[in-house]
Motif scaffolding. Structure first.
Motif, PDB file in Angstrom:
ATOM      1  N   ASN A 322       0.833  -1.197   0.000  1.00 24.35           N
ATOM      2  CA  ASN A 322       0.000   0.000   0.000  1.00 24.35           C
ATOM      3  C   ASN A 322       0.875   1.256   0.000  1.00 24.35           C
ATOM      4  OD1 ASN A 322      -1.637   2.167   0.671  1.00 24.35           O
ATOM      5  ND2 ASN A 322      -2.814   1.063   2.207  1.00 24.35           N
ATOM      6  N   SER A 323       0.765   2.048  -1.054  1.00 20.53           N
ATOM      7  CA  SER A 323       1.567   3.268  -1.189  1.00 20.53           C
ATOM      8  C   SER A 323       1.387   4.212  -0.004  1.00 20.53           C
ATOM      9  CB  SER A 323       1.192   4.011  -2.478  1.00 20.53           C
ATOM     10  OG  SER A 323       1.562   3.275  -3.612  1.00 20.53           O
ATOM     11  N   PHE A 324       0.140   4.373   0.455  1.00 17.07           N
ATOM     12  CA  PHE A 324      -0.139   5.307   1.556  1.00 17.07           C
ATOM     13  C   PHE A 324       0.566   4.862   2.841  1.00 17.07           C
ATOM     14  CE2 PHE A 324      -4.165   5.367  -1.026  1.00 17.07           C
ATOM     15  CZ  PHE A 324      -3.867   6.537  -1.700  1.00 17.07           C
ATOM     16  N   GLU A 325       0.513   3.570   3.125  1.00 15.47           N
ATOM     17  CA  GLU A 325       1.148   3.015   4.322  1.00 15.47           C
ATOM     18  C   GLU A 325       2.668   3.156   4.241  1.00 15.47           C
ATOM     19  OE1 GLU A 325       0.833   1.169   8.082  1.00 15.47           O
ATOM     20  OE2 GLU A 325      -0.735   1.930   6.751  1.00 15.47           O
ATOM     21  N   ILE A 326       3.205   2.895   3.075  1.00 12.14           N
ATOM     22  CA  ILE A 326       4.657   2.981   2.867  1.00 12.14           C
ATOM     23  C   ILE A 326       5.145   4.422   3.020  1.00 12.14           C
ATOM     24  CG2 ILE A 326       6.463   2.751   1.099  1.00 12.14           C
ATOM     25  CD1 ILE A 326       4.881   0.254   0.095  1.00 12.14           C
ATOM     26  N   VAL A 327       4.428   5.371   2.409  1.00 14.22           N
ATOM     27  CA  VAL A 327       4.806   6.792   2.505  1.00 14.22           C
ATOM     28  C   VAL A 327       4.703   7.278   3.943  1.00 14.22           C
ATOM     29  CG1 VAL A 327       4.104   9.142   1.877  1.00 14.22           C
ATOM     30  CG2 VAL A 327       4.235   7.366   0.113  1.00 14.22           C
ATOM     31  N   LYS A 328       3.619   6.914   4.631  1.00 14.28           N
ATOM     32  CA  LYS A 328       3.397   7.362   6.020  1.00 14.28           C
ATOM     33  C   LYS A 328       4.565   6.957   6.923  1.00 14.28           C
ATOM     34  CE  LYS A 328       0.565   5.257   8.874  1.00 14.28           C
ATOM     35  NZ  LYS A 328      -0.674   4.715   9.491  1.00 14.28           N
ATOM     36  N   ASN A 329       4.996   5.706   6.810  1.00 16.83           N
ATOM     37  CA  ASN A 329       6.099   5.217   7.639  1.00 16.83           C
ATOM     38  C   ASN A 329       7.434   5.842   7.254  1.00 16.83           C
ATOM     39  OD1 ASN A 329       5.417   2.678   9.563  1.00 16.83           O
ATOM     40  ND2 ASN A 329       3.980   2.758   7.849  1.00 16.83           N
ATOM     41  N   ALA A 330       7.629   6.025   5.958  1.00 15.05           N
ATOM     42  CA  ALA A 330       8.883   6.627   5.491  1.00 15.05           C
ATOM     43  C   ALA A 330       9.028   8.064   5.995  1.00 15.05           C
ATOM     44  CB  ALA A 330       8.947   6.593   3.971  1.00 15.05           C
ATOM     45  N   LEU A 331       7.946   8.815   5.936  1.00 17.31           N
ATOM     46  CA  LEU A 331       8.009  10.213   6.379  1.00 17.31           C
ATOM     47  C   LEU A 331       8.179  10.322   7.891  1.00 17.31           C
ATOM     48  CD1 LEU A 331       5.390  11.974   4.058  1.00 17.31           C
ATOM     49  CD2 LEU A 331       7.865  11.713   3.760  1.00 17.31           C
ATOM     50  N   ALA A 332       7.637   9.357   8.619  1.00 16.85           N
ATOM     51  CA  ALA A 332       7.844   9.321  10.073  1.00 16.85           C
ATOM     52  C   ALA A 332       9.327   9.077  10.358  1.00 16.85           C
ATOM     53  CB  ALA A 332       6.997   8.224  10.702  1.00 16.85           C
ATOM     54  N   GLY A 333       9.942   8.190   9.568  1.00 13.17           N
ATOM     55  CA  GLY A 333      11.372   7.921   9.721  1.00 13.17           C
ATOM     56  C   GLY A 333      12.211   9.118   9.331  1.00 13.17           C
ATOM     57  N   LEU A 334      11.818   9.805   8.253  1.00 19.13           N
ATOM     58  CA  LEU A 334      12.555  10.986   7.793  1.00 19.13           C
ATOM     59  C   LEU A 334      12.541  12.082   8.852  1.00 19.13           C
ATOM     60  CD1 LEU A 334      14.032  12.552   5.531  1.00 19.13           C
ATOM     61  CD2 LEU A 334      11.779  13.268   4.698  1.00 19.13           C
ATOM     62  N   GLU A 335      11.377  12.287   9.453  1.00 22.39           N
ATOM     63  CA  GLU A 335      11.250  13.316  10.493  1.00 22.39           C
ATOM     64  C   GLU A 335      12.179  13.008  11.663  1.00 22.39           C
ATOM     65  OE1 GLU A 335       7.607  15.643  12.803  1.00 22.39           O
ATOM     66  OE2 GLU A 335       7.180  14.087  11.327  1.00 22.39           O
ATOM     67  N   PHE A 336      12.368  11.718  11.939  1.00 29.04           N
ATOM     68  CA  PHE A 336      13.206  11.281  13.059  1.00 29.04           C
ATOM     69  C   PHE A 336      14.690  11.546  12.792  1.00 29.04           C
ATOM     70  CE2 PHE A 336      15.598   8.102  15.463  1.00 29.04           C
ATOM     71  CZ  PHE A 336      15.058   8.250  16.739  1.00 29.04           C
ATOM     72  N   ILE A 337      15.135  11.359  11.537  1.00 27.48           N
ATOM     73  CA  ILE A 337      16.572  11.470  11.239  1.00 27.48           C
ATOM     74  C   ILE A 337      16.993  12.823  10.661  1.00 27.48           C
ATOM     75  CG2 ILE A 337      16.829   8.986  10.887  1.00 27.48           C
ATOM     76  CD1 ILE A 337      16.762   9.448   7.873  1.00 27.48           C
ATOM     77  N   PHE A 338      16.024  13.645  10.241  1.00 32.82           N
ATOM     78  CA  PHE A 338      16.367  14.934   9.622  1.00 32.82           C
ATOM     79  C   PHE A 338      16.981  15.885  10.650  1.00 32.82           C
ATOM     80  CE2 PHE A 338      15.183  19.374   8.771  1.00 32.82           C
ATOM     81  CZ  PHE A 338      15.841  19.561   7.556  1.00 32.82           C
ATOM     82  N   LYS A 339      18.063  16.541  10.228  1.00 34.20           N
ATOM     83  CA  LYS A 339      18.687  17.561  11.061  1.00 34.20           C
ATOM     84  C   LYS A 339      18.829  18.833  10.238  1.00 34.20           C
ATOM     85  CE  LYS A 339      21.347  14.982  14.491  1.00 34.20           C
ATOM     86  NZ  LYS A 339      22.694  14.778  15.077  1.00 34.20           N
ATOM     87  N   ASP A 340      18.435  19.936  10.827  1.00 37.59           N
ATOM     88  CA  ASP A 340      18.518  21.220  10.147  1.00 37.59           C
ATOM     89  C   ASP A 340      19.980  21.673  10.055  1.00 37.59           C
ATOM     90  OD1 ASP A 340      17.378  23.273   8.820  1.00 37.59           O
ATOM     91  OD2 ASP A 340      16.093  23.938  10.462  1.00 37.59           O
ATOM     92  N   GLY A 341      20.267  22.483   9.031  1.00 40.92           N
ATOM     93  CA  GLY A 341      21.595  23.072   8.917  1.00 40.92           C
ATOM     94  C   GLY A 341      22.574  22.291   8.050  1.00 40.92           C
ATOM     95  N   TYR A 342      22.117  21.193   7.486  1.00 35.01           N
ATOM     96  CA  TYR A 342      22.983  20.396   6.607  1.00 35.01           C
ATOM     97  C   TYR A 342      22.557  20.549   5.150  1.00 35.01           C
ATOM     98  CZ  TYR A 342      24.937  17.989  10.671  1.00 35.01           C
ATOM     99  OH  TYR A 342      25.570  17.691  11.854  1.00 35.01           O
ATOM    100  N   ARG A 343      23.517  20.348   4.251  1.00 35.60           N
ATOM    101  CA  ARG A 343      23.241  20.393   2.808  1.00 35.60           C
ATOM    102  C   ARG A 343      23.253  18.953   2.289  1.00 35.60           C
ATOM    103  NH1 ARG A 343      27.016  22.967  -0.249  1.00 35.60           N
ATOM    104  NH2 ARG A 343      25.513  23.958  -1.642  1.00 35.60           N
ATOM    105  N   TYR A 344      22.073  18.402   2.098  1.00 37.36           N
ATOM    106  CA  TYR A 344      21.941  16.978   1.768  1.00 37.36           C
ATOM    107  C   TYR A 344      22.177  16.718   0.281  1.00 37.36           C
ATOM    108  CZ  TYR A 344      20.052  16.504   6.464  1.00 37.36           C
ATOM    109  OH  TYR A 344      19.896  16.512   7.830  1.00 37.36           O
TER     110      TYR A 344
END
Length: 426
Positions: A322-344
């Motif tokens: 399910n695309s919706f389920e996959i996106v929801k979990n991925a974005l939750a993970g992204l929010e957890f690992i994202f750090k401001d101030g970096y150039r990705y």
């Protein structure tokens, strides 16, 4: 009454300079002119025409390293267009299946065919028929090598690339040592860099020397794979045709950015797009994912700023496509690992624990699952018919514009009606 025994015959069909050939298909004026194709973000050279090879342009070299030769010789440059290459590959493979179902798709531009049931004296003629049909139906030029083993068919193909006919058969050639002597050891299928160094240290520099080395020496000095390669060079088949492709265990979708990304929204859009791409891929193979990993990183080579790389893995409560389920979990993970101030520089996702079974699905949710399944099917059918990302999620970004460098893109997608080239009446 005994059945007729045929000599084992394996053909290797290889598309010539495949990515270049795909680009030339829509620009025939580039035939016989030097052409190269670059990797993601126009980084390295991943495909060269014969004319580009003759100029000394090397495979895998960074674009900037060869830029002087390219400009001086007016080499035509293309950014990679995997949507086009994937579609053309499917057309070539479908054409091959018209001739035989005994086929192993080895890579995007190569396939092994079992031609054992064809008469020895007609097999080369049949190879020429296959080659001319592929050219007529798809426009892609190929080389075909035919022999009694897969390793020898690779060598026959190597020779065929230099022949005008494009087809070479080693069937019924009593002594092939004169051919094998001209094949350098690093050009033998299955011989990598480390093994090449080992062989050269032991005075084995070509395929003939490996073929004629004693079994005792191979068993003492090397491994089972070396023994198998030597046996194949002697015409004894040790590597069978893998007609049924094994299901993948994971699905990774990632992309480096053309320009560094600093804000969360752009990362969110790229991760969402990766998820939708991966979900569509696993649905096309009737697979379900048990977990997802999302990762981001900065460039390890940037002059300013500290290197940062992180990932987060999450298990789905129930295996899903399910695309919706996959996106929801991925974005939750992204929010957890994202750090401001970096150039990705890069983002990506990996779907793991892939299985083709729905046994983990809870029967209580069957009705809901059917609705979701029908919705996913409708999205896939719409995107297949009208072009990729026709139906998407808002989180993927309204413009669908990805931050990637494709300065030399041909902008042709044979799976998207609106990106097909236009033909003008004269």
């Amino acid at each position: 009454m005994s059945s007729i025994q045929h000599t084992k015959k394996i053909a290797l069909v290889d598309c010539n300079s495949f990515y270049v050939s795909c680009e030339r298909l829509f620009k025939p004026s580039l035939n016989k002119k030097p052409v190269i194709v670059l990797s993601n973000n126009d980084g390295c050279i991943i495909s060269r025409s014969i004319e580009a090879k003759a100029l000394g342009i090397k495979m895998g070299d960074p674009y900037f390293k060869a830029k002087n030769i390219i400009l001086k010789n007016k080499v035509h440059v293309f950014s990679s267009n995997y949507a086009l290459y994937g579609d053309m590959s499917r057309r070539v493979m479908r054409t091959l299946k018209y001739f035989t179902q005994e086929i192993e798709i080895y890579s995007i531009d190569e396939a092994f065919l079992d031609l054992t049931n064809f008469p020895d004296d007609l097999v080369e003629l049949f190879g020429k028929k296959i080659r001319s049909t592929i050219l007529e139906w798809t426009g892609i030029p190929t080389s075909i090598g035919i022999a009694t083993t897969k390793t020898l068919s690779k060598i026959a193909n190597h020779v065929a690339k230099k022949e005008k006919s494009g087809v070479v058969s080693l069937i019924n050639i009593k002594n092939i040592d004169s051919i094998l002597e001209k094949i350098e050891i690093n050009d033998v299928w299955g011989v990598g860099k480390q093994l090449t160094k080992f062989y050269i240290r032991n005075n084995i520099s070509n395929a003939k020397q490996l073929k004629n080395i004693s079994n005792t020496w191979i068993k003492k000095s090397s491994n089972v794979l070396s023994s198998r390669t030597a046996m194949e060079l002697r015409g004894i088949s040790c590597i069978s045709l893998e007609k049924s492709q094994s299901k993948r265990k994971s699905c990774c979708v990632s992309r480096s950015f053309g320009k560094k990304v600093e804000n969360y929204q752009e990362l969110k859009e790229s991760v969402t797009a990766h998820c939708l791409n991966a979900a569509e891929k696993i649905r096309s193979e009737s697979l379900f994912a048990k977990s997802i990993t999302v990762y981001i990183r900065t460039s390890p080579f940037q002059n300013k700023g500290i290197y940062y790389s992180n990932s987060k893995t999450m298990d789905f409560p129930i295996a899903t496509d399910n695309s919706f389920e996959i996106v929801k979990n991925a974005l939750a993970g992204l929010e957890f690992i994202f750090k401001d101030g970096y150039r990705y520089q890069k983002s990506g996702i990996i779907l793991s624990g892939l299985s083709d079974s729905e046994k983990n699905q809870n029967l209580f949710f069957n009705k809901k699952n059917n609705k979701i399944k029908n919705l996913m099917k409708s999205i896939d059918l719409t995107n297949h018919r009208y072009g990729r990302s026709t139906l998407s999620l808002a989180d993927a970004g309204i413009s669908k514009k990805r931050n990637t460098r494709k300065q030399y893109s041909s902008k042709i997608d044979t799976a998207d009606f609106y990106l097909l080239p236009r033909v003008r009446a004269i």
